[in-house]
Write a protein that holds these residues in place. Structure first.
Motif, PDB file in Angstrom:
ATOM      1  N   ASN A 169      12.571 -10.735 -11.173  1.00  0.00           N
ATOM      2  CA  ASN A 169      13.819 -10.023 -11.092  1.00  0.00           C
ATOM      3  C   ASN A 169      14.370  -9.537 -12.314  1.00  0.00           C
ATOM      4  O   ASN A 169      15.216  -8.631 -12.316  1.00  0.00           O
ATOM      5  CB  ASN A 169      15.007 -11.088 -10.360  1.00  0.00           C
ATOM      6  CG  ASN A 169      14.937 -10.988  -8.897  1.00  0.00           C
ATOM      7  OD1 ASN A 169      14.122 -10.154  -8.273  1.00  0.00           O
ATOM      8  ND2 ASN A 169      15.448 -12.152  -8.414  1.00  0.00           N
ATOM      9  N   THR A 170      13.891  -9.698 -13.499  1.00  0.00           N
ATOM     10  CA  THR A 170      14.171  -9.252 -14.678  1.00  0.00           C
ATOM     11  C   THR A 170      13.181  -8.186 -15.345  1.00  0.00           C
ATOM     12  O   THR A 170      13.515  -7.879 -16.322  1.00  0.00           O
ATOM     13  CB  THR A 170      14.403 -10.509 -15.822  1.00  0.00           C
ATOM     14  OG1 THR A 170      13.128 -11.115 -16.285  1.00  0.00           O
ATOM     15  CG2 THR A 170      15.528 -11.510 -15.207  1.00  0.00           C
ATOM     16  N   TRP A 220      15.844  -3.285 -14.627  1.00  0.00           N
ATOM     17  CA  TRP A 220      15.814  -4.429 -13.645  1.00  0.00           C
ATOM     18  C   TRP A 220      17.284  -4.608 -13.189  1.00  0.00           C
ATOM     19  O   TRP A 220      17.627  -5.196 -12.179  1.00  0.00           O
ATOM     20  CB  TRP A 220      15.390  -5.806 -14.517  1.00  0.00           C
ATOM     21  CG  TRP A 220      16.638  -6.155 -15.679  1.00  0.00           C
ATOM     22  CD1 TRP A 220      16.498  -5.759 -16.729  1.00  0.00           C
ATOM     23  CD2 TRP A 220      17.551  -7.209 -15.240  1.00  0.00           C
ATOM     24  NE1 TRP A 220      17.764  -6.267 -17.514  1.00  0.00           N
ATOM     25  CE2 TRP A 220      18.366  -7.234 -16.719  1.00  0.00           C
ATOM     26  CE3 TRP A 220      18.026  -7.859 -14.345  1.00  0.00           C
ATOM     27  CZ2 TRP A 220      19.545  -7.836 -16.873  1.00  0.00           C
ATOM     28  CZ3 TRP A 220      19.124  -8.810 -14.588  1.00  0.00           C
ATOM     29  CH2 TRP A 220      19.779  -8.903 -15.807  1.00  0.00           C
ATOM     30  N   ARG A 271      15.819  -0.970  -5.546  1.00  0.00           N
ATOM     31  CA  ARG A 271      15.383  -2.449  -5.725  1.00  0.00           C
ATOM     32  C   ARG A 271      16.417  -3.453  -4.980  1.00  0.00           C
ATOM     33  O   ARG A 271      17.458  -3.131  -4.986  1.00  0.00           O
ATOM     34  CB  ARG A 271      15.057  -2.924  -6.997  1.00  0.00           C
ATOM     35  CG  ARG A 271      16.069  -2.958  -7.961  1.00  0.00           C
ATOM     36  CD  ARG A 271      15.701  -3.351  -9.479  1.00  0.00           C
ATOM     37  NE  ARG A 271      14.848  -4.492  -9.594  1.00  0.00           N
ATOM     38  CZ  ARG A 271      14.003  -4.744 -10.410  1.00  0.00           C
ATOM     39  NH1 ARG A 271      13.955  -3.799 -11.706  1.00  0.00           N
ATOM     40  NH2 ARG A 271      13.201  -5.788 -10.604  1.00  0.00           N
ATOM     41  N   SER A 274      16.975  -7.080  -5.357  1.00  0.00           N
ATOM     42  CA  SER A 274      16.810  -8.325  -6.121  1.00  0.00           C
ATOM     43  C   SER A 274      16.450  -9.498  -5.319  1.00  0.00           C
ATOM     44  O   SER A 274      15.894 -10.569  -5.420  1.00  0.00           O
ATOM     45  CB  SER A 274      17.699  -8.528  -7.178  1.00  0.00           C
ATOM     46  OG  SER A 274      17.575  -7.536  -7.982  1.00  0.00           O
ATOM     47  N   ASN A 302      13.319  -9.397  -3.980  1.00  0.00           N
ATOM     48  CA  ASN A 302      12.290  -9.139  -4.940  1.00  0.00           C
ATOM     49  C   ASN A 302      11.354  -8.076  -4.444  1.00  0.00           C
ATOM     50  O   ASN A 302      10.188  -8.066  -4.567  1.00  0.00           O
ATOM     51  CB  ASN A 302      11.230 -10.290  -5.105  1.00  0.00           C
ATOM     52  CG  ASN A 302      12.128 -11.667  -5.993  1.00  0.00           C
ATOM     53  OD1 ASN A 302      12.931 -11.212  -6.446  1.00  0.00           O
ATOM     54  ND2 ASN A 302      11.437 -12.627  -6.101  1.00  0.00           N
TER      55      ASN A 302
END
Length: 123
Positions: free
Chosen positions: A30-31, A53, A72, A74, A77
């Motif tokens: 996630n980062t 991210w 995205r 998060s 994922n």
């Protein structure tokens, strides 16, 4: 270790749309910055879109600006590539990539790769 699995490719007529998904797994994925690249037969792999991210910064290749959108989720994922107004020249294998740093458009510096998904646009 990071694993990436792409899905959503297929055959579509020119002017149509597809949405690619990339499911990521890994402890800190996630980062990671995420990116979509593509490679057509006989051509070098090229950057299509990249996202930080946080999701706040996005870059697109000039050839897809205004037609493709990277995003995205998060919580899931997952990173997406919404592709609209597809053209025959968009035909390629599309790859998802991840990296702890927000790398540039040079594909060779990205650390993790999916297996790729074929996108074919007919005229």
């Amino acid at each position: 270790q990071v694993q990436l699995v792409e899905s959503g490719g297929g055959l579509v007529q020119a002017g149509g749309s597809l949405r690619l998904s990339c499911a990521a797994s890994g402890r800190t994925v996630n980062t990671y910055a995420m990116g979509w690249f593509r490679q057509a037969p006989g051509k070098e792999r090229e950057s299509v879109a990249r996202i930080t991210w946080t999701g706040t910064i996005r870059y697109y290749a000039d050839s897809v600006k205004g037609r493709f959108t990277i995003s995205r989720d998060s919580a899931k994922n997952t990173v997406y590539l919404q592709m609209n107004s597809l053209k025959p020249e968009d035909t390629a294998v599309y790859y998802c990539a991840a990296d702890p740093h927000f790398e540039g458009s040079n594909w060779s510096v990205w650390d993790y790769w999916g297996q790729g998904t074929q996108v074919t646009v007919s005229s």
